[in-house]
Motif scaffolding. Sequence first.
Motif, PDB file in Angstrom:
ATOM      1  N   ASP A  12      36.758  39.428  41.672  1.00  0.00           N
ATOM      2  CA  ASP A  12      37.445  38.213  41.269  1.00  0.00           C
ATOM      3  C   ASP A  12      37.982  37.553  42.559  1.00  0.00           C
ATOM      4  OD1 ASP A  12      39.180  36.427  39.626  1.00  0.00           O
ATOM      5  OD2 ASP A  12      40.773  37.678  40.463  1.00  0.00           O
ATOM      6  N   ASP A  14      40.907  34.657  42.870  1.00  0.00           N
ATOM      7  CA  ASP A  14      42.354  34.364  42.936  1.00  0.00           C
ATOM      8  C   ASP A  14      43.199  35.563  42.522  1.00  0.00           C
ATOM      9  OD1 ASP A  14      42.361  31.399  43.571  1.00  0.00           O
ATOM     10  OD2 ASP A  14      41.062  31.450  41.810  1.00  0.00           O
ATOM     11  N   GLY A  15      44.095  35.952  43.390  1.00  0.00           N
ATOM     12  CA  GLY A  15      44.976  37.084  43.096  1.00  0.00           C
ATOM     13  C   GLY A  15      44.364  38.426  43.459  1.00  0.00           C
ATOM     14  N   THR A  16      43.049  38.417  43.739  1.00  0.00           N
ATOM     15  CA  THR A  16      42.348  39.660  44.090  1.00  0.00           C
ATOM     16  C   THR A  16      41.945  39.642  45.567  1.00  0.00           C
ATOM     17  OG1 THR A  16      41.516  39.853  41.834  1.00  0.00           O
ATOM     18  CG2 THR A  16      40.374  41.136  43.536  1.00  0.00           C
ATOM     19  N   ASP A 178      42.603  41.106  38.865  1.00  0.00           N
ATOM     20  CA  ASP A 178      44.064  41.196  38.935  1.00  0.00           C
ATOM     21  C   ASP A 178      44.773  40.835  37.639  1.00  0.00           C
ATOM     22  OD1 ASP A 178      43.239  38.419  39.420  1.00  0.00           O
ATOM     23  OD2 ASP A 178      45.381  38.069  39.676  1.00  0.00           O
ATOM     24  N   THR A 179      44.023  40.613  36.547  1.00  0.00           N
ATOM     25  CA  THR A 179      44.688  40.219  35.294  1.00  0.00           C
ATOM     26  C   THR A 179      44.152  41.041  34.118  1.00  0.00           C
ATOM     27  OG1 THR A 179      43.056  38.566  34.578  1.00  0.00           O
ATOM     28  CG2 THR A 179      44.763  37.803  36.115  1.00  0.00           C
ATOM     29  N   ASP A 182      40.626  40.306  33.242  1.00  0.00           N
ATOM     30  CA  ASP A 182      39.553  40.987  33.982  1.00  0.00           C
ATOM     31  C   ASP A 182      39.208  42.309  33.294  1.00  0.00           C
ATOM     32  OD1 ASP A 182      39.216  39.361  36.656  1.00  0.00           O
ATOM     33  OD2 ASP A 182      41.370  39.519  36.328  1.00  0.00           O
TER      34      ASP A 182
HETATM   35 MG   LIG Z   1      42.303  36.508  39.432  1.00  0.00          MG
END
Ligand SMILES: [Mg+2]
Length: 231
Positions: A12, A14-16, A178-179, A182
Amino acid sequence: MTANDDRILFFDIDGTLIHSGAAGSAALDDTLSAVLKIENPDTDIDYGGRTDLGIMRELMELNKIKYSSSLEKKLLEHYVDELKKWLPQKDGKVLPGVVALLDHLRDLPGFQSGLITGNIRPGAFAKLAHFNLDHYFAFGGFGDREIKREDIVAEGLRDATSSLGRYVDKDKCLIIGDTPRDVECARAHGIKVLIVTTGFASQKSLLAADPDYLVDDLSDREQIMQILSSF
Ligand SMILES: [Mg+2]
């Protein structure tokens, strides 16, 4: 190990891999204002783990804009231009351990790295190029055509198959995100999932999603390589 046993890693974004420093939401705001001529558009929706297409459609509905595919296309094109403008102005960053891990994996036989992201393809590569990460990924699934994240996984698997020129065994795949979304999209395909807590999802929601592996970030090489070699 033969190439057919290679493990396929779907990252992923964003955030990962990165935080864009809210360049994405700034770009969305400006896009809605410029294209729809709305001042202070309502953008109060849930963004985590969503697809760009799904986000755009919800924002159009929320702001009482009649959907049309030509308007949607215009919005998404404008969004990518805004994103390229905003990325250098925001204080984004590559998350801990990401570059070292991607470098390590690129030089290591037995692993292939791709993407599973809700970003539309040009938006994904605008973000990755800004942080000089675009050259690591040969295939992926993106949020251009799909609303549901599990459909993006299907697209990623198809793209991996065509890029690698062989059947891709889901047992040899891992989704890294990260969510909770996922986790859900990986589960929908029977694919294992590694979750990092570098995103905005709460620890509680991530634990409740029950990923196969949960780590703080991607910086502990030994820990990560042990996970990547364990399925
Ligand atoms: Mg993400």
